[in-house]
Every structure is written in C-alpha cells, then in structure tokens.
Scaffold this active site. Structure first.
Site, mmCIF file in Angstrom:
data_model
loop_
_atom_site.group_PDB
_atom_site.id
_atom_site.type_symbol
_atom_site.label_atom_id
_atom_site.label_comp_id
_atom_site.label_asym_id
_atom_site.label_seq_id
_atom_site.Cartn_x
_atom_site.Cartn_y
_atom_site.Cartn_z
ATOM 1 N N GLU A 135 -9.097 4.953 -5.851
ATOM 2 C CA GLU A 135 -8.241 5.216 -7.009
ATOM 3 C C GLU A 135 -8.972 5.975 -8.100
ATOM 4 O O GLU A 135 -8.503 6.056 -9.240
ATOM 5 C CB GLU A 135 -7.677 3.905 -7.569
ATOM 6 C CG GLU A 135 -8.688 2.980 -8.190
ATOM 7 C CD GLU A 135 -9.286 1.985 -7.199
ATOM 8 O OE1 GLU A 135 -9.705 0.916 -7.646
ATOM 9 O OE2 GLU A 135 -9.327 2.281 -5.982
ATOM 10 N N HIS A 184 0.813 -1.221 0.000
ATOM 11 C CA HIS A 184 0.000 0.000 0.000
ATOM 12 C C HIS A 184 0.849 1.275 0.000
ATOM 13 O O HIS A 184 0.401 2.315 -0.483
ATOM 14 C CB HIS A 184 -0.948 0.002 1.201
ATOM 15 C CG HIS A 184 -2.076 -0.978 1.060
ATOM 16 N ND1 HIS A 184 -3.231 -0.682 0.369
ATOM 17 C CD2 HIS A 184 -2.196 -2.261 1.482
ATOM 18 C CE1 HIS A 184 -4.043 -1.735 0.392
ATOM 19 N NE2 HIS A 184 -3.438 -2.706 1.055
#
Length: 298
Positions: A214, A184
């Site tokens: 995203e 991440h």
C-alpha cells in the site's frame, strides 16, 4: 500524432530528395548535413526515426550511431543507415553499432517507405512490451524498479539543471483494516482508485509509482522544500475528501506522507533520499497518521 524523422546526409541533393519523399508521406522531416549536430537534435526533437548517412566528413555515420546508442535519453530511437556501401562487412558494422535497418543509394522510393514502416511497426511493438514491463500489474502506474531508475536519472539531471527534486513516500493508513473489513477485492479497488488520484494530481514532469503493497512514491521536479510540503498537503486533503466506495458503503481513506527535497547544493544521494523520506513517513504515522512530515538528515 505527427511522426518525426531526422535525416542526416552531407549531400544537399540527397537531403532534398529524402525530404520530398518523406513529406509526401506526411512525415514531419528535419534535416542536417553534419554528424556533429545529430546528438543535440535527437535530444531536442525526439524523432521517431533517424535516417543516417554512413559516409560523412568529420564524423561518419558509424560514430554518430555509436554516440546515439550510448546515450540513455535517445538510445531507443531507431536508426536506419543510408548507404551505397552494401558489402557484408559494412552492414555488419552498422548493425553492431545498433542500426535497425539500412537504405541503399541510389534511392528507391518504395524501399524507403517500406523500411520506415517496418521499423516503426517494430518500435511500436517494442514500446508496448517495454511499457507493460515497467507498469505495476494492479494499478497500471510505474513499478518499483522503473521508478527508482527514473529517480536516479532525475538526480543526474539535477547536476546539470540545478533544479530541486523531491522524493515523496505515501502510505495508506490502516490499510489492513480495509482488507480485513471488506476483503482483498475491495482493497485492490482502493489501491487502483488511489493510483488514479495520484496520476491525475502530478504534472508532466513528475512521476508516480507503486513502491510496494500500500506504499506509493512520487518524484517531484522543480519544487523547493516549501512547495513540496504544500503540494503534499494538497494531495493529503484531496485523498481525505475523496469518496471511496465498497459497494454501497463509503470508505474513509487517509494517507501519511514523508518527503525529502534535494537542492542542487545538497550532496545526499538517491538511496539516502529514499531512506530519509521513508523515515519521515514513519514519523507521520507515529504522530497520528494523516499527516505530512519533512525528512531530516541526521
């Protein structure tokens, strides 16, 4: 950067005195002797502070202040009332109208400068806090809530300008694989780098924000349907050719995009524009990703 001050007073001598004092402090000064012109001047000049006389014929300072504070475009400009009326009730009314401070007549030069400095410092602190609240914590671009507010403002402005406005939805293809493969921390670095690319690709009249996860959104102004498509294609290729790194490893990043362009004659609202752009984004993903699709209202 020059600090701009708009001075409003129906007395020509007062205008001259204030202008001389402020220009000696290197402020850029604009003046008017009528309350009726203040709103338009505030829109055009975007002054940092407005010095506003209370007692004026036709439209007094209270009425002008009320107008300024009811207009979203200029409501955050600090207003300092200029007045010989220093009774408690008069000042109470001024502050209730949204005034930030007051300056007494006859003028004291040191008081004028001190009060303006104080108001500017307060405004600067408020602007910093407001800007932080409007930014996405990871990428530094606008957050979802502010982006939607800005979009709705552009829709309202379109009713006056007649210019086209587009809403673009953009999503990183296979972003989960990036997180799963590199972690991440690298995923966050990709998001931040993509936000930088988007921010440097838009014009001053456009906006970009993180819609969530995203997904990113872009508001394009004064671009017709074909121009919007060409711009999205340019951006898609730019991202595809950009070198994203995870340590020494090069990561291939592509995006899918969907958009809807609203002409002035189009009656679609902001909610349906976003929905249609999102559906176009989904279509781009269904069609193989790394594509741009135009939204169609059914």
């Amino acid at each position: 950067m020059d600090i701009k001050i708009l001075v409003v007073d129906d007395n020509k001598l007062n205008l001259r005195l204030l202008q001389d004092i402020l220009e000696d402090e290197k402020y850029k000064v604009y003046t008017t002797d009528s309350g009726f012109s203040v709103l338009e001047m505030a829109h055009n000049l975007k002054p940092d502070v407005i010095l506003l006389d209370i007692m004026m014929p036709g439209m007094d300072g209270y009425d002008v202040c009320r107008l300024l504070k009811s207009d979203e475009e200029v409501m955050d400009i600090p207003v300092i009332m200029v007045t010989a009326k220093t009774e408690g009730n008069d000042l109470k009314i001024a502050f209730e109208m949204g005034a930030a401070d007051y300056i007494k007549k006859p003028f004291d030069e040191l008081e004028i400068i001190a009060r303006i400095h104080s108001v500017l410092r307060t405004k600067q602190s408020q602007d910093i806090l407001k800007d932080k609240a409007s930014r996405d914590g990871l990428t530094g671009i606008y957050n979802h809530a502010l982006l939607i507010q800005l979009f709705e403002k552009e829709i309202k402005k379109q009713a006056i300008s007649g210019d086209d406005v587009s809403f673009v939805m953009l999503d990183i293809d296979h972003f989960k694989k990036i997180n799963d493969s590199y972690g991440h921390t690298i995923g966050d670095a990709v998001l931040k780098e993509l936000a930088m690319i988007l921010s440097t690709s838009i014009r001053d009249s456009d906006y970009v924000g993180r819609y969530g996860g995203e997904e990113f959104s872009i508001i394009l102004t004064k671009m017709n349907n074909d121009d919007t498509y060409e711009w999205c294609e340019m951006l898609r290729k730019k991202i595809q050719n950009h070198k994203f790194y995870a340590g020494d490893l090069l990561i291939q990043v592509t995006v899918s995009m969907g958009f809807y362009c609203k002409s002035a004659k189009d009656t679609i609202g902001s909610y349906d524009m976003i929905k249609t752009s999102d559906e176009a984004l989904y279509k781009a993903k269904q069609n193989g990703r790394n594509k741009v699709e135009e939204g169609i209202v059914r």
